[in-house]
Design a protein around this motif. Sequence first.
Motif, PDB file in Angstrom:
ATOM      1  N   ALA A  70     -53.651  20.983 -18.934  1.00 27.12           N
ATOM      2  CA  ALA A  70     -53.296  19.554 -19.000  1.00 27.12           C
ATOM      3  C   ALA A  70     -53.702  18.996 -20.354  1.00 27.12           C
ATOM      4  O   ALA A  70     -54.555  18.099 -20.441  1.00 27.12           O
ATOM      5  N   PRO A  71     -53.131  19.499 -21.451  1.00 27.42           N
ATOM      6  CA  PRO A  71     -53.565  19.082 -22.786  1.00 27.42           C
ATOM      7  C   PRO A  71     -53.315  17.606 -23.084  1.00 27.42           C
ATOM      8  O   PRO A  71     -53.915  17.058 -24.001  1.00 27.42           O
ATOM      9  N   GLY A  72     -52.432  16.962 -22.337  1.00 28.36           N
ATOM     10  CA  GLY A  72     -52.178  15.546 -22.550  1.00 28.36           C
ATOM     11  C   GLY A  72     -53.117  14.624 -21.802  1.00 28.36           C
ATOM     12  O   GLY A  72     -53.026  13.397 -21.934  1.00 28.36           O
ATOM     13  N   ARG A  73     -54.026  15.197 -21.012  1.00 30.15           N
ATOM     14  CA  ARG A  73     -54.961  14.366 -20.226  1.00 30.15           C
ATOM     15  C   ARG A  73     -55.964  13.693 -21.148  1.00 30.15           C
ATOM     16  O   ARG A  73     -56.527  14.310 -22.047  1.00 30.15           O
ATOM     17  N   ILE A  74     -56.220  12.419 -20.924  1.00 30.14           N
ATOM     18  CA  ILE A  74     -57.181  11.663 -21.734  1.00 30.14           C
ATOM     19  C   ILE A  74     -58.597  12.002 -21.284  1.00 30.14           C
ATOM     20  O   ILE A  74     -58.916  11.944 -20.089  1.00 30.14           O
ATOM     21  N   GLN A  75     -59.446  12.336 -22.223  1.00 32.16           N
ATOM     22  CA  GLN A  75     -60.839  12.679 -21.942  1.00 32.16           C
ATOM     23  C   GLN A  75     -61.695  11.436 -22.199  1.00 32.16           C
ATOM     24  O   GLN A  75     -61.851  11.008 -23.340  1.00 32.16           O
ATOM     25  N   HIS A  76     -62.231  10.866 -21.141  1.00 33.57           N
ATOM     26  CA  HIS A  76     -62.996   9.615 -21.205  1.00 33.57           C
ATOM     27  C   HIS A  76     -64.461   9.957 -20.949  1.00 33.57           C
ATOM     28  O   HIS A  76     -64.857  10.262 -19.825  1.00 33.57           O
ATOM     29  N   ILE A  77     -65.263   9.918 -22.006  1.00 36.71           N
ATOM     30  CA  ILE A  77     -66.660  10.359 -21.944  1.00 36.71           C
ATOM     31  C   ILE A  77     -67.575   9.145 -21.906  1.00 36.71           C
ATOM     32  O   ILE A  77     -67.594   8.338 -22.840  1.00 36.71           O
ATOM     33  N   HIS A  78     -68.348   9.021 -20.832  1.00 36.79           N
ATOM     34  CA  HIS A  78     -69.275   7.904 -20.664  1.00 36.79           C
ATOM     35  C   HIS A  78     -70.657   8.335 -21.152  1.00 36.79           C
ATOM     36  O   HIS A  78     -71.183   9.373 -20.744  1.00 36.79           O
ATOM     37  N   VAL A  79     -71.260   7.528 -22.018  1.00 45.03           N
ATOM     38  CA  VAL A  79     -72.502   7.934 -22.677  1.00 45.03           C
ATOM     39  C   VAL A  79     -73.519   6.798 -22.655  1.00 45.03           C
ATOM     40  O   VAL A  79     -73.158   5.618 -22.737  1.00 45.03           O
ATOM     41  N   ALA A  80     -74.769   7.164 -22.505  1.00 44.13           N
ATOM     42  CA  ALA A  80     -75.896   6.232 -22.658  1.00 44.13           C
ATOM     43  C   ALA A  80     -76.902   6.903 -23.579  1.00 44.13           C
ATOM     44  O   ALA A  80     -76.592   7.911 -24.224  1.00 44.13           O
TER      45      ALA A  80
END
Length: 365
Positions: A70-80
């Motif tokens: 799924a190369p078009g999937r958006i990778q949403h990384i949540h960080v603190a």
Amino acid sequence: MTATVRHYVSGGRERGGGIGRLVGNIVDAAAAEGIGHLVTDTRGPRWSVPGSPLRLSAALAALSADRVAAPGRIQHIHVAGRGSTARKLVLSTAARAMGMPYVLHLHDYDYAADFTRRPKRQREAIRRMFTAAERVIVLGQRDAGTMTDLLGVPASRVDILHNCVLDPGTPPARLPRAVPGIVFLGQLSERKGVPELLRALASPLLSGLEWRAVLAGDGPVARYRADADALGLGNRVSMPGWLGEAETRALCASGDILVLPSHSEGMAMAVIEGLAHGLAVVTTRVGAHDEAITDGKTGRFVPVGDPPALAEALARLVTDPAERVRLGVQGRALFLSSFSMSAYMRHLEGVYASLVETARTIAAE
């Protein structure tokens, strides 16, 4: 339903605290529109330290699988800050190595301080992580300044999205109660102002009034119960521990005042919960709170670390039901206009839209 977004969250939606609850809301709101979002846990339960490397390895495997399937999937990384940054450094480095665009979503009460305490090599790596992100989402103006001024992220790639909660529905009219309910939501800790809250509740201003209080959240619950008992509050203050979403809603529906005397925040989910439920909100001018609340109109501000001022604000609301109702009604209107899921999702979809062309290019390779 094909998933178009994958979220990476320490603890996932079940054990990720306020961040996990926010992500859960996003996932559910997207699903209602027929859009799939996945959630990948990068840490596991907070108390399961041995399991954290395994969770991170599984997250890296999910990222690698998306690159192929799924190369078009958006990778949403949540960080603190703290350990979350260390894990997300590993994840974002892998994403860059595979040529995968990602969104970074910062959730922290003082990321600038966390960043400046780190060794120089770590600071350089963190700068690369943020500057390489396609977009960076922050909770308020202070964090936007941290991104542009301290980390060097172009302002055009920084988006401010205050937190949000699901709409519990129009609250019933709050008739004057003989015993008003005071609600606290959050980790029981010094940072959240729990010691000052207990001292305020035990003060002469409040000791002679009728009220009840529920302090809901995880942390050293037994210690704070003992502190409450020592202050003579054992029969008036309950601490049930961490509550799930349904229990939180029930608690807010039965309350009148939401109090959060924090020393530092990004944009507290508890404050937005209070606005959504039409509670009279009492909090401090920290993080993005000042961007959200107008003192005296949609809530009340008290100074940080000031039990007498906090006691005075609470006593006024306990004894003035009309003021409680006025603040609650105006706070609810603010929630509907600025902090509802529909408003939040519109903004978030705008962020995602900017990545669509990049994602299509990756998918076509």
